[in-house]
Design a protein around this motif. Structure first.
Motif, PDB file in Angstrom:
ATOM      1  N   UNK A 103       0.833  -1.203   0.000  1.00  0.00           N
ATOM      2  CA  UNK A 103       0.000   0.000   0.000  1.00  0.00           C
ATOM      3  C   UNK A 103       0.869   1.255   0.000  1.00  0.00           C
ATOM      4  N   UNK A 104       1.890   1.275   0.838  1.00  0.00           N
ATOM      5  CA  UNK A 104       2.761   2.449   0.907  1.00  0.00           C
ATOM      6  C   UNK A 104       3.606   2.594  -0.353  1.00  0.00           C
ATOM      7  N   UNK A 105       3.967   1.470  -0.965  1.00  0.00           N
ATOM      8  CA  UNK A 105       4.686   1.546  -2.238  1.00  0.00           C
ATOM      9  C   UNK A 105       3.812   2.198  -3.308  1.00  0.00           C
ATOM     10  N   UNK A 106       2.540   1.847  -3.322  1.00  0.00           N
ATOM     11  CA  UNK A 106       1.623   2.398  -4.321  1.00  0.00           C
ATOM     12  C   UNK A 106       1.395   3.881  -4.101  1.00  0.00           C
ATOM     13  N   UNK A 107       1.382   4.320  -2.840  1.00  0.00           N
ATOM     14  CA  UNK A 107       1.130   5.728  -2.551  1.00  0.00           C
ATOM     15  C   UNK A 107       2.400   6.571  -2.578  1.00  0.00           C
ATOM     16  N   UNK A 108       3.555   5.934  -2.802  1.00  0.00           N
ATOM     17  CA  UNK A 108       4.801   6.678  -2.900  1.00  0.00           C
ATOM     18  C   UNK A 108       5.514   6.911  -1.591  1.00  0.00           C
ATOM     19  N   UNK A 109       5.025   6.332  -0.496  1.00  0.00           N
ATOM     20  CA  UNK A 109       5.677   6.489   0.809  1.00  0.00           C
ATOM     21  C   UNK A 109       6.731   5.387   0.969  1.00  0.00           C
ATOM     22  N   UNK A 110       7.844   5.541   0.256  1.00  0.00           N
ATOM     23  CA  UNK A 110       8.839   4.474   0.197  1.00  0.00           C
ATOM     24  C   UNK A 110       9.521   4.237   1.544  1.00  0.00           C
TER      25      UNK A 110
END
Length: 373
Positions: A103-110
């Protein structure tokens, strides 16, 4: 929930109207101060009048906010302990961490994604970093070059998946040219790309070409809706969804969908759990809910079959079975029909003929074929 959303919209409109009234009162006060500089009594009266008006507006707004707060409390008055299941994630910490990481990868929160992926099971950082970079170019910077290049490189796969991303991006570029006042370039652009990418979208292409008649004032034209500011955000989301589909990921975040579905089900499941507890009844099916939760079409990812005889939903243990006549029932109902053909039989007899519940056709359990949706 729908009533809560409607009341929220009403409250937002009231707040906007109250703000406009307040600003109007302040403007009137400023004019009075400028025109009555030498008349202190008149200035004091105007100040008191403005203060009274603003106080009344604030009081009315506060009352409505308090009412809405009580509405929210009544709507979500639920003991979460009734529906909580402490064993739900036993031995599933790894799967849960993986869902959160994706989910965080998809939202850009690497950075957050890496913190949940401490065991290094996922190695898709660079891929998702590329996706978020291009999506930001589309949604924030309104640049389409990278997205168009990616769509062209993956044209075959996008076509196989039935995704019209490339046409959507060319549509954004076409509208951008019209908005910039370059109607001639937009016409050339549309002739070049709409034929190649919008062959099955003739009605939409025709509508886009109609925009050119109002190229000098598109915001005041019948096509003004096409120029809404959120079209760029929508384009970025469509790109991210297509990117995930092409790379083998779900088109929507599984974690976000699960949370949204759970939020919809919370009130219904909570009420059912409370009733079961009051009546001292326990729900014995560990993998099923006690009530049906209606989800919107965008949250339905698999075909669902409900047996017309038993009204039960099909499952892996109770799959749908097609009779020779074409009617479909669940396996449990099929077994009961077959046993009914030989009263007292404890097991299903494949040769026992029975009548279809919906037509005069005769069949046996052995004639039925499993249906895969």
């Amino acid at each position: 929930m729908e009533a809560l959303v409607r009341d929220c919209d009403k409250l937002a409109k009231h707040q906007s109207a109250s703000l406009n009234k307040t600003l109007g009162s302040l403007d009137a006060l400023l004019l009075a101060l400028e025109s009555n500089r030498d008349d202190l009594d008149a200035v004091q009266r105007q100040c008191r009048q403005t203060q009274e008006q603003m106080t009344e507006q604030l009081r009315e707004l506060s009352t409505n906010v308090a009412k809405y707060g009580k509405h929210v409390e009544r709507t979500f008055k639920l003991d979460l302990g009734v529906v909580a299941e402490s064993r739900a994630f036993e031995n599933k910490r790894s799967e849960l961490a993986q869902a959160i990481t994706l989910h965080f990868l998809r939202t850009g929160d690497l950075a957050l994604a890496r913190s949940f992926n401490s065991n290094g099971e996922l190695e898709d950082y660079e891929r998702f970093e590329e996706m978020n970079k291009v999506a930001e170019e589309v949604g924030v910077e309104h640049r389409l070059d990278s997205a168009l290049e990616w769509a062209a490189a993956n044209r075959t796969r996008l076509s196989e998946l039935g995704l019209g991303l490339e046409f959507s991006l060319h549509r954004l570029r076409f509208l951008q040219l019209v908005e910039e006042g370059s109607a001639g370039l937009a016409l050339e652009y549309g002739r070049r790309w709409f034929g190649a990418t919008g062959g099955d979208r003739l009605d939409e292409v025709t509508r886009l070409m109609g925009v050119l008649m109002y190229a000098r004032r598109p915001a005041d034209s019948p096509y003004a809706g096409l120029f809404a500011g959120d079209r760029w955000v929508g384009g970025a989301r469509e790109f991210a969804s297509a990117f995930c589909a092409v790379t083998g990921q779900a088109s929507a975040s599984p974690l976000a969908v699960s949370v949204a579905a759970g939020a919809r089900a919370l009130a219904v499941v909570g009420k059912a759990s409370s009733l079961l507890r009051e009546r001292r009844v326990e729900w014995s099916q560990a993998d099923e809910l006690a009530v049906e939760v209606v989800l919107p079409p965008d949250m339905r990812f698999h075909s669902v079959f409900a047996c017309p005889v038993s009204k039960e939903q099909a499952s892996a243990e109770n799959p749908p079975m097609a009779l020779p006549c074409g009617h479909v029932v669940c396996k449990a109902s099929l077994d009961k029909l077959a046993r009914g053909a030989r009263p007292g039989a404890a097991t299903v007899v494949a040769s026992g003929r029975f009548k279809c519940p919906y037509c005069p056709g005769l069949a046996t359990a052995g004639d039925a074929d499993r249906v895969h949706f």
